[in-house]
Design a protein around this motif. Structure first.
Motif, short mmCIF file in Angstrom:
data_model
loop_
_atom_site.label_atom_id
_atom_site.label_comp_id
_atom_site.label_asym_id
_atom_site.label_seq_id
_atom_site.Cartn_x
_atom_site.Cartn_y
_atom_site.Cartn_z
N GLN A 106 0.78 -1.25 0.00
CA GLN A 106 0.00 0.00 0.00
C GLN A 106 0.81 1.29 0.00
N TYR A 107 2.05 1.26 0.51
CA TYR A 107 2.83 2.51 0.52
C TYR A 107 3.35 2.79 -0.89
N ASN A 108 3.43 4.07 -1.23
CA ASN A 108 4.12 4.47 -2.44
C ASN A 108 5.60 4.10 -2.26
N HIS A 109 6.21 3.49 -3.26
CA HIS A 109 7.58 2.95 -3.16
C HIS A 109 7.65 1.77 -2.18
N GLY A 110 6.56 1.11 -1.91
CA GLY A 110 6.58 -0.02 -0.97
C GLY A 110 7.18 0.42 0.35
N THR A 111 7.99 -0.46 0.94
CA THR A 111 8.62 -0.08 2.21
C THR A 111 10.08 0.31 2.02
N PHE A 112 10.49 0.54 0.78
CA PHE A 112 11.91 0.84 0.54
C PHE A 112 12.36 2.19 1.08
N TYR A 113 11.44 3.14 1.16
CA TYR A 113 11.83 4.49 1.62
C TYR A 113 11.43 4.76 3.07
N VAL A 114 10.84 3.79 3.76
CA VAL A 114 10.37 4.09 5.13
C VAL A 114 11.55 4.20 6.09
N GLY A 115 11.32 4.89 7.19
CA GLY A 115 12.27 4.86 8.30
C GLY A 115 11.87 3.71 9.20
N SER A 116 12.83 2.80 9.46
CA SER A 116 12.54 1.59 10.22
C SER A 116 13.22 1.68 11.58
N PHE A 117 12.46 1.52 12.65
CA PHE A 117 13.00 1.81 14.00
C PHE A 117 12.31 0.96 15.04
N VAL A 118 12.94 0.79 16.20
CA VAL A 118 12.25 0.16 17.34
C VAL A 118 12.27 1.04 18.58
#
Ligand SMILES: *[C@@H]1O[C@H](CO)[C@@H](O)[C@H](O)[C@H]1NC(C)=O
Ligand SMILES: *[C@@H]1O[C@H](CO)[C@@H](O)[C@H](O)[C@H]1NC(C)=O
Ligand SMILES: *[C@@H]1O[C@H](CO)[C@@H](O)[C@H](O)[C@H]1NC(C)=O
Length: 511
Positions: A309-321
């Motif tokens: 569902q995200y534009n550009h899939g998850t390739f551009y997301v910031g991934s964090f915990v």
């Protein structure tokens, strides 16, 4: 005839300008190969190298500066990071408010001035230059949704000294005062105010064209004045969606927005306006899995939704915990293997990994303000620090995967189904395979990767980059791996490692 060469030379000049802009600016594609170290500037390091006490419960400035960050870039780079995200840089409300001092930077008062607690314009430019000399990027945190002034009267609606709020300076630049009461009503979320009567966050009228254009010009100038490479944008869901595309265009660099929600369909449209978002939906699934025994399969489900569902899939997301707004994982769980598994997550999926300062020192702060500890009491310990080594190995593995496989950054993470789906996760992002569990240090979990998954051939040796231990596929190409004290494993084929490389050279079977 005279006009022809003139037009041509103008065209060439324009082309040259465009090319230089393309080289200088840092679009999303340039960020995907990087990893980010998140810093609360006030709490990271002092410019004079001293270590004053910092009472985090008081919510006051403790003294960290941009010069302090410059002095500790070796420490950050040694972990393998090639970008930092610093807290907001503009001048904030001064003095002790109902919520303490604005040491975190999120209470802007004058967006045309810098926060003098963190240094001067020259200091900030020096930080930017120092980063660029190391081929590192600068990400700056910014707030568009609101500015802050302490109320001057408490009759409703409250009064403020609007002249403090620059360059806006009048109540007509803000939405009428009302606090958000209904999070299911998007107009309420966008046009009413965050905060509370003791400390209201004055909601900028982002429906007013003059105000909007002021923000568009501001961001363009800010990025250019300080050679900023990327922006983390605060409280994005509190501004109408169609504000963002032109804002991002003016910024001209990678933009990643905070959309605080656990719901992919709600968050997804914001990936059209900005380059992407901090992946909160996946964060909540990861947080639950590792802090309260939540179902690990939920992580796979959330990521799959986000990929679709995200534009550009998850390739551009910031991934964090972890970050400045949520309790640190070790504030909830003390089992080292669970902490180590959670820390591994951001580095082995599609997104851009972000580590929140202090994770590498095992910091345990709970809810704000406890999670904003000063880092200097740790002595910036790099020796005999297994968490520091863990982060180093994760960054090294990801860099290795990017260098050895051009497809790595463009191939979606894939989940290999496991029989104990609620407590294990097998994430394939070739050439890496990450095996995670929330079972804890006495866990007897195992993972199975059948030959039919198409990852490995028969009798293939794989190296866990976190320990340099090896495992092998069987004669049929199936892989069966037992958990060792519940620790995560990040496997890479030994044939891809080089005996002269820096990653588990002793186990290498490559050239
Ligand atoms: C939604 O919120 C706005 C702003 O507070 C308000 O004017 C409007 O009446 C609300 N709509 C509904 C359906 O409650
Ligand atoms: C819009 O904002 C500008 C300042 O940014 C202000 O001068 C003007 O009065 C506002 N317009 C309205 C209709 O409130
Ligand atoms: C894998 O190893 C087994 C046992 O050593 C051997 O019998 C088999 O031929 C090997 N298979 C391949 C494809 O190398």
């Amino acid at each position: 005839m005279l006009n022809v060469p003139r037009c041509a030379s103008v065209a060439i000049l324009v082309l040259q300008l465009l090319l230089s802009a393309m080289v200088a600016a840092a679009p999303a594609d340039q960020w995907t190969k990087r990893s980010i170290y998140q810093i609360v500037t006030d709490r990271f390091a002092l410019g004079d190298g001293t270590s004053p006490s910092c009472n985090i419960g008081e919510r006051k400035y403790c003294g960290g500066t941009w010069q302090g960050i410059i002095d500790k870039l070796d420490y950050i780079q040694e972990m393998g990071f090639d970008a930092i995200w610093i807290s907001p840089i503009v001048e904030n409300v001064e003095g002790v408010t109902d919520g303490g001092e604005a040491y975190h930077g999120y209470w802007a008062q004058n967006i045309y001035s810098l926060n003098p607690h963190f240094g001067t314009a020259d200091d900030l430019r020096s930080l930017s230059n120092a980063l660029h000399q190391r081929n590192m990027y600068l990400m700056v945190d910014i707030v568009v949704n609101h500015l802050v002034a302490v109320p001057t009267s408490n009759t409703w609606p409250q009064s403020f000294d609007y002249s403090l709020l620059q360059p806006f300076g009048g109540s007509n630049c803000f939405h009428p005062e009302c606090f958000i009461s209904d999070y299911n009503n998007q107009t309420d979320v966008e046009q009413c105010w965050l905060g509370y009567s003791g400390l209201p966050l004055l909601d900028l009228d982002t429906e007013n064209a003059t105000t909007v254009n002021t923000m568009y010009s501001w961001i363009k100038d800010l990025v250019s004045d300080y050679s900023i490479d990327g922006l983390r944008v605060d409280t994005v869901k509190h501004v109408r969606k169609d504000f963002w595309p032109e804002f991002a265009a003016n910024a001209g660099v990678y933009t990643v927005g905070e959309v605080l929600i656990g719901d992919v369909p709600y968050a997804a449209p914001y990936t059209n306006g900005l380059d992407s978002i901090l992946d909160y939906p996946t964060y909540f699934a990861v947080y639950n899995a590792f802090t309260s025994g939540g179902n690990m399969a939920t992580i796979a489900d959330m990521v799959t939704q986000a990929q679709d569902q995200y534009n550009h899939g998850t390739f551009y997301v910031g991934s964090f915990v972890e970050n400045q707004d949520n309790p640190r994982i070790p504030s909830i769980v003390s089992d080292n293997s669970i902490i180590r598994n959670a820390m591994t997550w951001p580095f082995i999926n599609d997104g851009i990994p972000i580590l929140y300062y202090g994770q590498e020192q095992g910091y345990k702060g709970g809810n704000d303000p406890a999670n904003r500890e000063a880092l200097w009491p740790s002595g910036f310990n790099t020796e005999d620090n297994p968490l520091f080594a863990h982060v180093q190995a994760l960054n090294a593995a990801r860099k290795y995967a990017i260098a050895s496989s051009p497809a790595f950054l463009l191939s979606k993470a894939r989940f290999i189904p496991q029989s104990s789906a609620s407590s294990t996760l097998a994430v394939s992002k070739s050439p890496l395979l990450a095996l995670l569990t929330n079972g804890g240090s006495s866990s007897t979990e195992s993972w199975s990767i059948p030959n039919s998954a198409g990852l490995y051939s028969a009798n293939e040796t794989l190296v866990d980059v976190l320990t340099c231990n090896t495992v092998s596929t069987d004669a049929d190409g199936n892989l069966n791996v037992m958990a060792k004290n519940g620790m995560p494993q990040v496997l890479i084929p030994a044939r891809l490692l080089s005996p002269s490389g820096s990653l588990c050279a002793g186990q290498a079977q490559g050239l």
